[in-house]
Design an enzyme around this catalytic site. Sequence first.
Site, PDB file in Angstrom:
ATOM      1  N   SER A  45       9.315  11.704  18.563  1.00  0.00           N
ATOM      2  CA  SER A  45      10.594  11.144  18.791  1.00  0.00           C
ATOM      3  C   SER A  45      10.402   9.696  17.853  1.00  0.00           C
ATOM      4  O   SER A  45      10.664   9.557  16.555  1.00  0.00           O
ATOM      5  CB  SER A  45      10.492  10.715  20.139  1.00  0.00           C
ATOM      6  OG  SER A  45      11.815   9.991  20.601  1.00  0.00           O
ATOM      7  N   ASP A  48      10.634   8.388   3.448  1.00  0.00           N
ATOM      8  CA  ASP A  48      11.934   8.202   2.618  1.00  0.00           C
ATOM      9  C   ASP A  48      11.918   6.903   1.865  1.00  0.00           C
ATOM     10  O   ASP A  48      12.537   7.253   0.514  1.00  0.00           O
ATOM     11  CB  ASP A  48      13.189   8.227   3.648  1.00  0.00           C
ATOM     12  CG  ASP A  48      13.420   9.444   4.308  1.00  0.00           C
ATOM     13  OD1 ASP A  48      12.823  10.652   3.838  1.00  0.00           O
ATOM     14  OD2 ASP A  48      14.137   9.578   5.529  1.00  0.00           O
ATOM     15  N   LYS A  50      11.173  16.290  17.756  1.00  0.00           N
ATOM     16  CA  LYS A  50      12.146  16.039  18.802  1.00  0.00           C
ATOM     17  C   LYS A  50      12.920  14.783  18.357  1.00  0.00           C
ATOM     18  O   LYS A  50      12.664  13.691  18.219  1.00  0.00           O
ATOM     19  CB  LYS A  50      11.317  15.650  20.149  1.00  0.00           C
ATOM     20  CG  LYS A  50      12.048  15.407  21.443  1.00  0.00           C
ATOM     21  CD  LYS A  50      12.646  14.198  21.725  1.00  0.00           C
ATOM     22  CE  LYS A  50      13.358  14.290  23.016  1.00  0.00           C
ATOM     23  NZ  LYS A  50      14.066  12.746  23.385  1.00  0.00           N
TER      24      LYS A  50
END
Length: 697
Positions: free
Chosen positions: A478, A489, A503
Site C-alpha cells: 500500500s 519512477d 495491494k
Amino acid sequence: MDYHTPAIIKKGLIVVFVSLGCTASAIGKNTTPLLPAVAVVPLKPTETQQAAGKYVTQYLLKNHYRKVPVNDSLSQQIFQRYLEHLDGSKSYFLAGEVSSLKKFYGNRIDDEFLQGKTTSGFAVYNQFLRRAKEKMRFMKATADTVRFDFTRPESLDLDRKNDPWPADRKQLQALWKKELKYQWLNMKYSEGNDKSIRTELSKTFANRLKLLNQQKPDDALQAYMYAVTTSFDPHTSYFSPDEFENFQIDLSRSLEGIGARLQMESEYTVVNEVIPGGPAFRSNLLKKSDRIIGVGQGAAGEIIDVRGWRINDVVKLIRGKKGTSVRLKIYPASQGGRGPAKIVRLLRDKVDLQEQAARKSIIERDKHKIGVITIPSFYLDFEGQKLNVNNYNSTTRDVSRILGELGTAGVDAVIVDLRDNGGGSLEEAVNVTGLFIPTGPVVQISNSSGGKMVLRDEDRRVLYNGPIAVLVNRYSASASEIFAAAIQDYGRGVIIGERTFGKGTVQSLVKLNRPFSFLSKQTELGQLKLTVAKFYRISGGSTQHKGVSPDISIPSLIDTATIGEDTYTSSLPWSTISKTFYRPVSAISQNEIGRLRQSYQTGVIKERTSREYVRDLGILNRIRKRKTVSLSEAAFKAENEELKRIEKRWMNEDDSLKEKSYYDFMLNRSADIMNDLIGIKKSGQAGSPARRMLSLN
C-alpha cells in the site's frame, strides 16, 4: 487502520471444521444423503441479520469499485468460493454430494443476493454442522484407540485444492486417518510420548465437538458473507456488530495485549499484522502469517487448543493485563505450514508509539557511512494534526529529523527500510517522498466512475539528494508501494529486495444503520469494509496485483507463493491509466543499476554467507513446493530437522552468528550495494563527495 492502510487481510471463517453438504429435503425427494446425518438444530438468520444482508447487497452493487453483473456467473463464483473455504481440504464431503449441491444451489444464489437473502448460505452451513460433528466423533474415537504404524511409506496431500473429492466413504475415512496420523507425528516430534499425545488429541476433538454444538446464526452469516464479499475483491468484508467492536479495539491499539492483528483462515487463527511498537514486534518471535493453534496463560498454564475457535474467543484468551505473560503455540509461516509447532512466550503490554516511530542506524563500509532509516509504518496523529498540537506524531516529521541527524553524522548514502511496512497514511507516504524530490506528483487515484486525482509533493525543498536505496519485501504494501514506486519512477534511487505485496486498492468503512431507528430496537447492523478506489503510479501502471519490482533482487525467506495480492483469486487485475506529467531527476541511471546488479551477483558467488543463504533458501523453497508430506517417521523427522536447522540459522537470531537473521543478511547486502554505488558516483564526480545533505531550513 485508516482507509489507506492496506487491508492485507484474507478474511477467513469464524469457525473451523468447515465442510459442505446437502440434505435429502433440500435437494429433492429422491435424493438420499450419502453419509449418516447427525442431528443438528438448524440455524436461522435473525431479523437483524436479514436486514444487514439487504444493506450489504445495496452497498456492494452501488459503491464497490468493481461493477459486477449479478447473474448465474456471480452465483457460481460465490458458491464455489463458499465451497472452497468451507471444505478447502476436500476432506468432508463426497464427489456426488458436491455435484448435487452445485446443481441445486449453483444458480440460485444471485437471485437471493438481489433480495439480500442468505437462505442458501444457511442451508449449506447447517449441513456442514452435521458433517463436521460426524468427523469430530470419528477423529476422537480413532485417537482413543488407534495404534499407528509410522514405518509405512504413506504420505498426505497438504494442498488438495486440485485433488478430487473422495469418491466414497472408504476414501473419506482413509483421508481422515491420514490427517490424524499427521497431527500425531507433529506432536510426537515436538511434544512428547504417545500417551500424552493420545490424551491431548482426545481432549482437542472433544472440545471441537463442543464448539460445533455451540454454533450461532452469526457463525453461519459470517462464513457466507465472506464468500459473498470476497467474490467482489479480497479486501471487502462484512463485520457483525460484535465483530466490529473487536476490530475497533484492535485499530485503537490501546488495549493491553501482544500487539498483533489476527484473522481466521479455515480452522486457524492467523497473524495478519505484527503491530509496530507492540510486544510481539519487540520480541521478534511472532511473524506475519504464523498460525496460532494454542494459547496458554503464564509460564506454566495449560495450553488450550484453539483450532476452530471463533476469532473473538481466541482474542479474549490472548488479551490480558500489562505485565502478565501468554504462551502461543504456533506453526511458523516460514515453514510453509509444515513441521512441528513451537511455543513463544510474550509479555503483554500496550503498543509503544515511540517504538512504532521511524528510527535510524549507521552501517560502515570501506570508510563510508551508510545511514539506515527504518519505517515500520506510515503513521500520523490525525487528531493532533487537526488541533495543531506541538510535536504530534508524524512519519514526515520524524524522517526529516533523522535526515538532519544523519547529515550531521556525515553519511555517504541512505537506505530507507520498508520491509514489513504494511502501509498507513497516504498523506505521509506522499510527504515522505517529497523529502527526496524537488516537487511533483507522487501517486494517482482512480475511482469506480473513472475520475482521477493526482496527489503531489508541493514543497520544493529537498532534505536529502544523495544516493538512496529503498529496501522492500513481500510484506511491503500500500503506502510503502506508493513511496517505492515514486522513487523508482523519478529515477531517484535503487529499489532492493523482492517484489512487494501488490495491494493497490483503497478501502472505506461503511456503517450499516437502519434509516428509521424508531422501528427497531437494534439500529446497528454492522460495518462493511468496501473497496472504492485504486492506486496508480505516476508513470501510469497500477501497483495493484503486480506490486513494485526491485531493481536488484535479494529474496527473503518469506513464502512468496502464498503471500501477496496475486495469491487471491478475486483480486482486482493490474491495469494502466495515462501517465501524469513529471520530471525524472535521474539520480541513478539504468547503466549504474546494471553495474550494481552485476557486482552483487558476483559477490553472492564469492562470499560464503551469501552462498549459504542461497543454498538454504533453495532447500526451503523445495520443501514448500512439495504438495505432500511423508507419514513415515524417519522421512518426516529428516525433513523437519532440515527446517529446524534453517530456522535456527536464519530466523531465530543465533547470537553466535555475525548475521543473526535473514533480516540482517538483506540489510548488510543492501549496504554493500550502496557502498558500490558510492564508489561509482565518486569515480564519475572527480573531487565531489557523494553526499549532498541540504539544510533543513
